[in-house]
Design an enzyme around this catalytic site. Structure first.
Site, mmCIF file in Angstrom:
data_model
loop_
_atom_site.group_PDB
_atom_site.id
_atom_site.type_symbol
_atom_site.label_atom_id
_atom_site.label_comp_id
_atom_site.label_asym_id
_atom_site.label_seq_id
_atom_site.Cartn_x
_atom_site.Cartn_y
_atom_site.Cartn_z
ATOM 1 C CD GLU B 319 -2.730 -1.163 2.529
ATOM 2 O OE1 GLU B 319 -3.904 -1.428 2.303
ATOM 3 O OE2 GLU B 319 -2.308 -0.821 3.659
ATOM 4 C CB CYS B 420 -8.742 3.613 7.132
ATOM 5 S SG CYS B 420 -8.077 2.652 5.763
#
Lengths: 664, 664
Positions: B319, B420
């Site tokens: 990521e 998130c």
């Protein structure tokens, strides 16, 4: 009825090509010894001698297969040239295998030490039958080399156990391997011994695969439950990346039965091994539906999912296939996997399809995969007494991306944790003789598929046919084919796809050829003396290659003869390859490379093209994006030099390499 | 001395923009309720009430943070509009948090049920301090909303525990979080309360990070040994993909101390949170070396590793960031991650840098990230009573690739395991007022950064300054700025990068502006009535955008004003986008899209360009590669229609989408 072509046994062909002799010699004297050394130092060579006490705490489930593959490769080279080191390894390994065999035939280091009671309970993940497949292939090679049953016996005994254990009958497990390979081994055993048991078991494994029960479950689901797991247990951190979603059995080509499959999917080596065995099975059984499926999936592979280098499997995550026409070139991010073994297997599959029928596409793919991805996966050089230094012949690629970036070059490795690639590369180049020639009794035709300077003595029922090829390939395309046949035999010679519109042929007076499906066919006649001499020319000149627009790759690659070329930073200092476009309107040239610059290989032409890079002056100041057409302006015309892809990453430089360049 | 600019408190700005009001309303009435619903149905909302018996068998280590972020977002909307559902969630959550606090201040559902004795033993993997950071941010927002210490008190009590536990002194752990965030929370607490403890702890975490001992080890190594593991235990199947090699602490920006870092690396959200906190710390402490490091790493981010959409982090595996200029657009294979939260964090960091100095680049990046990646990550629509159907406002992207392929479109999801992104998107669009205006006491300057029709009442020591913006952005670029200041104040107005060469400005007679670093500066004067009215125009016309040639992306994107556009299959039936090149020589046009076609949003211009696709007729027959220049020939000129990227994947079609197209 289809004309089945049988490859000529290896020992009947003598390779004389300087190009290939260098490679075969370095395979025998450098590559195989290096592999054997790694097998020994990593402990693989002795895994079958492990006891519970001597084994590592986490034995590897398929280390044995590396030994089997290396043993098989050694046999091929020993059939051609005696070598005491290879012979010693073969003898030592055969003895270890014999001694490791259980009473009932079982051979497997992993389960022997981690719990024999658990054997055959996790075909999905544990590579048990995969290993046995490699043992069978090694046994066939060993029998061919020695004429003994020293390895064939143990293999057949183990197969008998597997035959009792697996099958469609009451009390048998209806399982099939998680990684196909035993099917190939079974077909090779069948062809050697004629044992129907082997053919039937291969057929069972091939056709049972992917069948679903009334709950839409497959064998791996049943098996998972039977061992106290659940069908989703492959969706664990260890295996999850292989799958796109839980129970994504496309990874193992078990998402549906073979006959229903339309598109090639999943792990690319598994897929190619599956099709190879299915092709052989179709040949032996006459099952036309299986052959149709193989051909359909082969077309899906080579017409929608193959790199121009003959690489396949563009996704690292699953070492496998993904969407049609999605062929990214760079490795970063998990793309451009293009595993060496997958190309090896594609070449083998292509040869197997040539047993069914002569089609230029099969030979073209075989040639492309061998000359580019497979050959280039091994560090070039190391071919003779004077070229023994460095990594020549003893370093390997597992992945074969089509581009690397400056500052992030890709070096070949001495060894891998999963070490399938090095022995497979050694194997296939030991088989050149078998890949090059075949014969069909039904159509009384001798065929030449792959051009290697060599002499092939075909022993036919009516007598011996000798085919002698002399060629400068891959550098120059003249082919002199001298045929000696004291009785009438037809010939078929592959015309490479890249020469299909430019080749020339001249034969003895009155001999006219016809071209069909990429093969030049010459009718049956007696071939003798000058009347048996044919001359072909496949002009090797630089050419531009384009990709189907559905790939989105609106770029250009350069090739010459069977070789795909690449541009490297080392030959193009100061030229940013990724923002350079080749001029489609400028002529392509070539120059002979100094030997010392190309791994000591004589006669390598460097291609010379013209290109223009985006003018970076409009980008001074550091912005990453900008408007204004000056941002897209081309700089001055520059010369771009390119070398064969198989010779890449061999001479230092900044690591930049590109097969495809932009085009204008 | 640097002129520090303080954002205007949220409540002092009233947004009147039709475009943004629709979005803020749908955030409050659809997005946040949907998030709250997911928090409840997945159990997150009640994780802090778990006991050992009621907890799931594998409690999630950072579920609490989703509650904290949502709570924080709710506070921002409640500061602007009362809403009983949001208020109920806030009250309920605050009560749960209060009751979950241990005697010594500790709050964490994961360790409470899985073993409180293990707390603070695995900062690397377990997100403990990350969660506390979000609690602190929520506490600051809640105090600002309510004026109470109901949440601030528990947060400060927990911080006191962490302050005792971590630090440079004898008996303290010299640790720092595996995922930065607590540093942001500490700086916000410091700014609210002035407690030096918070500033010191933030400074410790920021500067201790990545320091090495004489054995070249960092805290995570020590910590691993202390819990009976070893420093290599993150190289497990569960975490391995995060790292390029064992102990690759670049993933957590802990490979070296901040002050030594030259290039942005690792997990992109972690990196942005780190720099955000470091920027605030530099402001509060006056540490110029920290500020220089932040600016250096920001430049590395936005000048070498940012997508044209304001996305960052091109590698799925970690990521995170990878090589400079490597910005692949497609998600397949593990590329083009471009996480929503990373762009959210980049926008926030850009705002934080605007506290130090006025630089157009910061505002440009903020605007690009917000309008394109962040806004487009949420399904458009759902803004009013008549637009309540479908997924408008209640579906989200985690990854934001710049292209998808026909047959493989990318749909937004209702929720994620790691959740998130949705609350962060809600948060940032609740903060528009704070993002738009700021004031520097040192230079007595009121600044406008982001153009939203709104009225901002700046309460300064000398009295109130009212700034009223009216603008048609993002669709039309006229900006009327009415300033009312009964005492002399200077103004600074950002000129967007895309309008820097075309903007116009007219002010009251005698008022001359000067442009510096992308801001129009007007000297201090009293602003009143018509003498306080400024008119700017930032012409919104279609423009071509190019990427730095080092990206290798020799393509063109279209943009208009702050919006990046994309071509979608649904608007371009029959046109293969991946093999279509836009003509650089043809004019660009635009047409107004019917509202019902673009999520009910009025006034959306569709861009109309001319392009040519490679003529596929030369490719009939199924070959994947071919030579001959006809393979590269262009077909006829076709019209290509494009819509704003944030509106993509909203109207069906075949799923094809591309921001960048080839260019000729």
């Amino acid at each position: 009825m289809s004309a089945s072509f049988a490859p000529t046994p290896l020992r009947q062909t003598a390779v004389s090509s300087p190009f290939w002799s260098l490679i075969q010699t370095s395979m025998r004297t450098r590559t195989l010894p290096a592999i054997i050394d790694s097998l020994r130092t990593t402990g693989r060579a002795y895994a079958l001698t492990w006891t519970k006490d001597s084994a590592p705490s986490t034995p590897h489930p398929f280390w044995d297969s590396d030994v089997y593959k290396t043993l098989e490769a050694c046999c091929y080279y020993l059939m051609q040239t005696e070598d005491k080191d290879l012979r010693a390894f073969v003898d030592e390994s055969v003895k270890i295998i014999q001694e490791a065999q259980h009473e009932d035939g079982y051979i497997n280091s992993y389960y022997t030490v981690s719990g024999i009671d658990k054997r055959f309970t996790n075909l999905r993940d544990r590579h048990e039958l995969y290993q046995l497949g490699h043992l069978c292939e090694a046994a066939v090679a060993h029998h061919t080399l020695t004429g003994t049953d020293d390895l064939l016996g143990p293999a057949l005994k183990y197969i008998a156990l597997v035959s009792r254990t697996f099958g469609p009958n009451e009390g048998q497990k209806r399982g099939y391997p998680g990684h196909e390979e035993i099917e190939i081994g079974l077909m090779r055993l069948y062809e050697l011994t004629g044992r129907k048991e082997c053919l039937d078991l291969a057929g069972f494994f091939i056709l049972e695969r992917g069948t679903r029960d009334e709950k839409d479950e497959i064998y791996y689901d049943h098996e998972a439950r039977a061992r106290g797991g659940d069908p989703y247990d492959a969706w664990s951190a260890e295996y999850r990346h292989f799958y796109a979603y839980p129970r994504d059995y496309g990874y193992q080509q078990a998402h549906m039965p073979l006959l229903e499959q339309e598109e090639i999917v999943g792990h690319s080596v598994r897929a190619m091994y599956y099709l190879t065995a299915a092709s052989d099975y179709a040949l032996a059984s006459g099952n036309k539906e299986v052959l149709a499926a193989v051909k359909r999936l082969y077309a899906s592979t080579v017409r929608t999912k193959m790199y121009v280098t003959g690489g396949i499997g563009s996704l690292e995550r699953s070492e496998g296939f993904t969407d049609a026409f999605w062929l990214p070139d760079q490795e970063e991010g998990g793309c451009a996997y293009s595993e060496t073994c997958a190309s090896f297997a594609l070449a083998v599959l292509s040869q197997r399809l040539l047993r069914h029928e002569l089609k230029g596409e099969y030979g073209d793919v075989l040639e492309t995969a061998l000359y580019n991805t497979v050959l280039g996966s091994r560090a070039p050089g190391g071919g003779g007494a004077t070229h023994g230094a460095g990594s020549g012949g003893v370093a390997f690629y597992y992945q074969n991306p089509l581009t690397t970036f400056a500052g992030h070059g890709k070096a070949r490795s001495k060894w891998f944790d999963v070490a399938c690639c090095p022995p497979n590369v050694a194997k296939v180049f030991g088989l050149l003789g078998e890949l090059s020639y075949s014969y069909s009794a039904q159509s009384n035709t001798a065929a030449v598929h792959f051009f290697v300077s060599s002499e092939c003595r075909m022993r036919l029922p009516a007598g011996e046919v000798v085919l002698k090829v002399e060629t400068g390939l891959p550098w120059s395309g003249g082919v002199r084919l001298a045929v000696s046949a004291p009785f009438a035999v037809a010939l078929a010679v592959r015309i490479p796809g890249w020469a299909r519109s430019s080749y020339t042929f001249s034969g003895p007076p009155g001999v006219e050829g016809t071209v069909k499906d990429g093969y030049l066919h010459l009718p049956a006649r007696v071939w003798t003396g000058s009347a048996g001499t044919l001359a072909l020319d496949f002009p090797c000149v630089p050419r531009r290659v384009f990709a189907h627009p559905r790939t989105g790759k609106l770029e250009v690659a350069l090739a010459r003869g069977p070789l795909v070329y690449c541009a490297e930073g080392v030959d193009n200092p100061g030229l940013p390859l990724h923002s350079t476009a080749l001029l489609l309107s400028a002529p392509l040239g070539e120059e002979l490379a100094p030997e010392q610059e190309v791994a000591g290989i004589p006669g390598v032409p460097v291609l010379v093209a013209q290109g223009r890079a985006v003018d970076e002056r409009a980008w001074e100041g550091g912005a990453l994006y900008g408007d204004g057409l000056e941002r897209a302006a081309w700089g001055e015309v520059r010369t771009v030099r390119m070398v064969p892809y198989f010779l890449r990453a061999n001479r230092g430089g900044d690591g930049a390499m590109q097969v495809w360049l932009k085009r204008i």
